[in-house]
Design an enzyme around this catalytic site. Sequence first.
Site, PDB file in Angstrom:
ATOM      1  CD  GLU A  36      53.271 114.138  70.764  1.00  0.00           C
ATOM      2  OE1 GLU A  36      52.436 114.900  70.235  1.00  0.00           O
ATOM      3  OE2 GLU A  36      53.921 114.424  71.787  1.00  0.00           O
ATOM      4  CG  HIS A 127      47.787  84.513  79.503  1.00  0.00           C
ATOM      5  ND1 HIS A 127      48.166  83.361  78.848  1.00  0.00           N
ATOM      6  CD2 HIS A 127      48.551  84.598  80.603  1.00  0.00           C
ATOM      7  CE1 HIS A 127      49.130  82.793  79.527  1.00  0.00           C
ATOM      8  NE2 HIS A 127      49.396  83.520  80.583  1.00  0.00           N
ATOM      9  CG  ASP A 170      49.992  75.343  79.458  1.00  0.00           C
ATOM     10  OD1 ASP A 170      48.750  75.404  79.388  1.00  0.00           O
ATOM     11  OD2 ASP A 170      50.730  76.300  79.183  1.00  0.00           O
ATOM     12  CE  LYS A 193      53.904  76.364  79.375  1.00  0.00           C
ATOM     13  NZ  LYS A 193      53.419  77.298  78.341  1.00  0.00           N
ATOM     14  NE  ARG A 195      56.886  80.114  79.966  1.00  0.00           N
ATOM     15  CZ  ARG A 195      57.195  80.035  78.680  1.00  0.00           C
ATOM     16  NH1 ARG A 195      58.451  80.088  78.275  1.00  0.00           N
ATOM     17  NH2 ARG A 195      56.246  79.883  77.777  1.00  0.00           N
ATOM     18  CB  SER A 223      54.612  84.156  72.556  1.00  0.00           C
ATOM     19  OG  SER A 223      55.419  85.305  72.575  1.00  0.00           O
ATOM     20  CB  THR A 224      59.105  82.126  71.824  1.00  0.00           C
ATOM     21  OG1 THR A 224      58.673  81.051  72.681  1.00  0.00           O
ATOM     22  CG2 THR A 224      59.297  83.392  72.639  1.00  0.00           C
ATOM     23  N   GLY A 225      56.820  80.273  70.338  1.00  0.00           N
ATOM     24  CA  GLY A 225      56.601  78.944  69.764  1.00  0.00           C
ATOM     25  C   GLY A 225      57.259  77.843  70.574  1.00  0.00           C
ATOM     26  CB  THR A 227      54.429  76.368  74.631  1.00  0.00           C
ATOM     27  OG1 THR A 227      54.899  77.275  75.623  1.00  0.00           O
ATOM     28  CG2 THR A 227      53.396  75.430  75.214  1.00  0.00           C
TER      29      THR A 227
HETATM   30  C1  R5P Z   1      51.221  80.110  78.699  1.00  0.00           C
HETATM   31  O1  R5P Z   1      50.753  79.772  79.776  1.00  0.00           O
HETATM   32  C2  R5P Z   1      50.378  80.348  77.491  1.00  0.00           C
HETATM   33  O2  R5P Z   1      49.142  79.704  77.568  1.00  0.00           O
HETATM   34  C3  R5P Z   1      51.108  79.929  76.231  1.00  0.00           C
HETATM   35  O3  R5P Z   1      51.354  78.536  76.297  1.00  0.00           O
HETATM   36  C4  R5P Z   1      52.401  80.678  76.093  1.00  0.00           C
HETATM   37  O4  R5P Z   1      52.182  82.069  76.207  1.00  0.00           O
HETATM   38  C5  R5P Z   1      53.059  80.374  74.771  1.00  0.00           C
HETATM   39  O5  R5P Z   1      54.267  81.040  74.719  1.00  0.00           O
HETATM   40  P1  R5P Z   1      55.456  80.532  73.810  1.00  0.00           P
HETATM   41  O6  R5P Z   1      54.923  80.397  72.414  1.00  0.00           O
HETATM   42  O7  R5P Z   1      56.483  81.630  73.918  1.00  0.00           O
HETATM   43  O8  R5P Z   1      55.936  79.246  74.376  1.00  0.00           O
END
Ligand code: R5P
Length: 293
Positions: A36, A127, A170, A193, A195, A223-225, A227
């Site tokens: 906590e 987002h 995208d 794009k 997914r 995020s993960t990169g 994209t």
């Molecule tokens: C998706 O619509 C967002 O705009 C980003 O393109 C997405 O969140 C990127 O995620 P990641 O780096 O995992 O591909």
Amino acid sequence: MKIIPGVASKDLAEKVSEELNEDLVPVERERFPDGEIYVRFEEDLEDERIVIVQSTCYPPNQNYMELFFMIDAAKDLGAEKVEVVMPYFGYARQDKRFEPGEAVSLNTVAKLLESSGADEIYTMDYHPQQMEETPEVFDIPAHNLTASDLLAEHVEENFDLKNPVVLGPDAGAENWARKAGEAIGADWDFMMKKRLDSEDVEITLPEIDVEGRDVLLVDDIISTGGTMCEAIMLLKENRARDVYACCTHPVLSGDALENIMEAGALEIIGTDTIESEVSEVSVAPVIAEAILQ
Ligand code: R5P
């Protein structure tokens, strides 16, 4: 006015206080053995306009809980108004029920922010909606700011760009690409794009010749990169010159940075909505300007 730094945004809160020339409230924090958290403001907040700066990035549950405590306590301690700057808005990506039975986390955290006592919300490159649209999930005033123009200006000022073009990876990034392109007087467009799963995406290039040109890829989140990697590889196949991977929110899960560099980016540039090793651009001036309006 007094600025309260959340644990996830201490440096940014300090920059915002400098921009506004307003005091930063010292905060005492503790963690109990059971996990906590404890928060105490070391200054009187009575009758003050309070601005709390807290990104709800990793670890989101902890950062949200601290934010709820701070909003509620500030109100309870007599603050006149509590404004919440949440540069990175955690849980915003689950903005609808994609599969039956899912919790819509965005709706839940929005209700919790309001019921804690937030009077006004500021966020950045939110987002679920396109740039500069007001987040519709709130009943209180809420503002969606953007950093896409700052990112492009930073690249233009620090690198010798050759015939640059700004691309969103995208269709959702169309407005960010437009704003960034207009900021530096460059052509802009966006890719398409699809997914395939949480890490893999398929990207196609618009009708634009990138051969020999520098490309600024502009998105809200890395995020993960996945994209960015796909987009960069496609650009390189089409003989683009240098590629700059730019994002407002460097979430950077796992090996995102290494993967993007391996895919062929020259630089990865993010802002300090999330404090990271690529947070080269500060959003403090944009936040300060919005607060003053
Ligand atoms: C998706 O619509 C967002 O705009 C980003 O393109 C997405 O969140 C990127 O995620 P990641 O780096 O995992 O591909």
